[in-house]
Motif scaffolding. Structure first.
Motif, short mmCIF file in Angstrom:
data_model
loop_
_atom_site.label_atom_id
_atom_site.label_comp_id
_atom_site.label_asym_id
_atom_site.label_seq_id
_atom_site.Cartn_x
_atom_site.Cartn_y
_atom_site.Cartn_z
N GLU A 83 0.82 -1.21 0.00
CA GLU A 83 0.00 0.00 0.00
C GLU A 83 0.86 1.26 0.00
O GLU A 83 0.56 2.22 -0.71
CB GLU A 83 -0.92 0.01 1.23
N LEU A 84 1.92 1.26 0.79
CA LEU A 84 2.79 2.44 0.86
C LEU A 84 3.50 2.69 -0.47
O LEU A 84 3.65 3.84 -0.90
CB LEU A 84 3.81 2.28 1.99
N ILE A 85 3.94 1.62 -1.12
CA ILE A 85 4.60 1.76 -2.43
C ILE A 85 3.62 2.33 -3.46
O ILE A 85 3.96 3.24 -4.21
CB ILE A 85 5.19 0.41 -2.90
N GLU A 86 2.39 1.80 -3.47
CA GLU A 86 1.39 2.29 -4.41
C GLU A 86 1.08 3.76 -4.15
O GLU A 86 0.94 4.56 -5.08
CB GLU A 86 0.12 1.44 -4.32
N ARG A 87 0.99 4.15 -2.88
CA ARG A 87 0.70 5.53 -2.53
C ARG A 87 1.85 6.44 -2.99
O ARG A 87 1.61 7.52 -3.54
CB ARG A 87 0.51 5.68 -1.03
N ALA A 88 3.07 6.02 -2.78
CA ALA A 88 4.23 6.82 -3.20
C ALA A 88 4.26 6.99 -4.71
O ALA A 88 4.54 8.08 -5.22
CB ALA A 88 5.52 6.18 -2.70
N LYS A 89 3.96 5.91 -5.44
CA LYS A 89 3.94 6.00 -6.90
C LYS A 89 2.85 6.96 -7.37
O LYS A 89 3.06 7.74 -8.31
CB LYS A 89 3.72 4.62 -7.51
N ALA A 93 3.40 10.42 -9.50
CA ALA A 93 2.70 10.67 -10.77
C ALA A 93 2.01 12.02 -10.75
O ALA A 93 1.97 12.72 -11.77
CB ALA A 93 1.68 9.57 -11.03
N LYS A 94 1.50 12.42 -9.59
CA LYS A 94 0.84 13.73 -9.48
C LYS A 94 1.84 14.86 -9.64
O LYS A 94 1.53 15.92 -10.16
CB LYS A 94 0.17 13.88 -8.11
N GLU A 95 3.07 14.65 -9.14
CA GLU A 95 4.08 15.69 -9.14
C GLU A 95 4.77 15.86 -10.49
O GLU A 95 5.34 16.91 -10.76
CB GLU A 95 5.13 15.40 -8.05
N GLU A 96 4.75 14.84 -11.33
CA GLU A 96 5.42 14.91 -12.64
C GLU A 96 4.68 15.84 -13.57
O GLU A 96 3.46 15.78 -13.68
CB GLU A 96 5.52 13.52 -13.27
N PRO A 97 5.40 16.74 -14.24
CA PRO A 97 4.71 17.66 -15.19
C PRO A 97 4.18 16.89 -16.40
O PRO A 97 4.77 15.89 -16.82
CB PRO A 97 5.80 18.64 -15.60
N SER A 98 3.09 17.35 -16.91
CA SER A 98 2.48 16.72 -18.11
C SER A 98 3.32 17.01 -19.33
O SER A 98 3.89 18.09 -19.48
CB SER A 98 1.07 17.25 -18.33
N ALA A 99 3.37 16.08 -20.27
CA ALA A 99 4.18 16.25 -21.48
C ALA A 99 3.42 16.97 -22.54
O ALA A 99 2.30 17.10 -22.65
CB ALA A 99 4.64 14.91 -22.00
#
Length: 99
Positions: A83-89, A93-99
């Motif tokens: 669960e913690l790994i999934e939450r971190a991923k 993904a939210k923090e990565e800028p859109s291409a």
């Protein structure tokens, strides 16, 4: 009044005392005294002491609860890690800028 008082166990008296101290001083007090006690014990007894008491505790737990207990808590721990790994991923993904 003494006739009306009930006798309580040492465990109950300790629990009541701990609750009183907790209300008066808060959680931080217990954290602080725990750190102080732990560092003094570590200095006094060393790593071998902790290894030995951990081994004794593990043996006692095994005798009381059996192998099924360790299987159950191992699955819980593994599920929590997943669960913690999934939450971190998801956060990444939210923090990565859109291409």
């Amino acid at each position: 009044m003494a006739d009306e008082e009930q006798e309580i166990t040492a465990r109950e008296a300790g629990k009541r005392g701990g609750e009183t101290v907790s209300r008066k001083y808060g959680k931080e007090f217990f954290e602080e005294i725990g750190r102080k006690g732990g560092s003094r014990t570590k200095t006094r007894y060393g790593a071998d002491y902790y290894g030995e008491i951990g081994k004794k505790g593990g043996q006692t737990t095994s005798e009381r609860h059996g192998a099924e207990f360790y299987e159950k808590i191992g699955k819980k721990g593994g599920q929590r890690v997943k669960e913690l790994i999934e939450r971190a991923k998801a956060e990444e993904a939210k923090e990565e800028p859109s291409a």
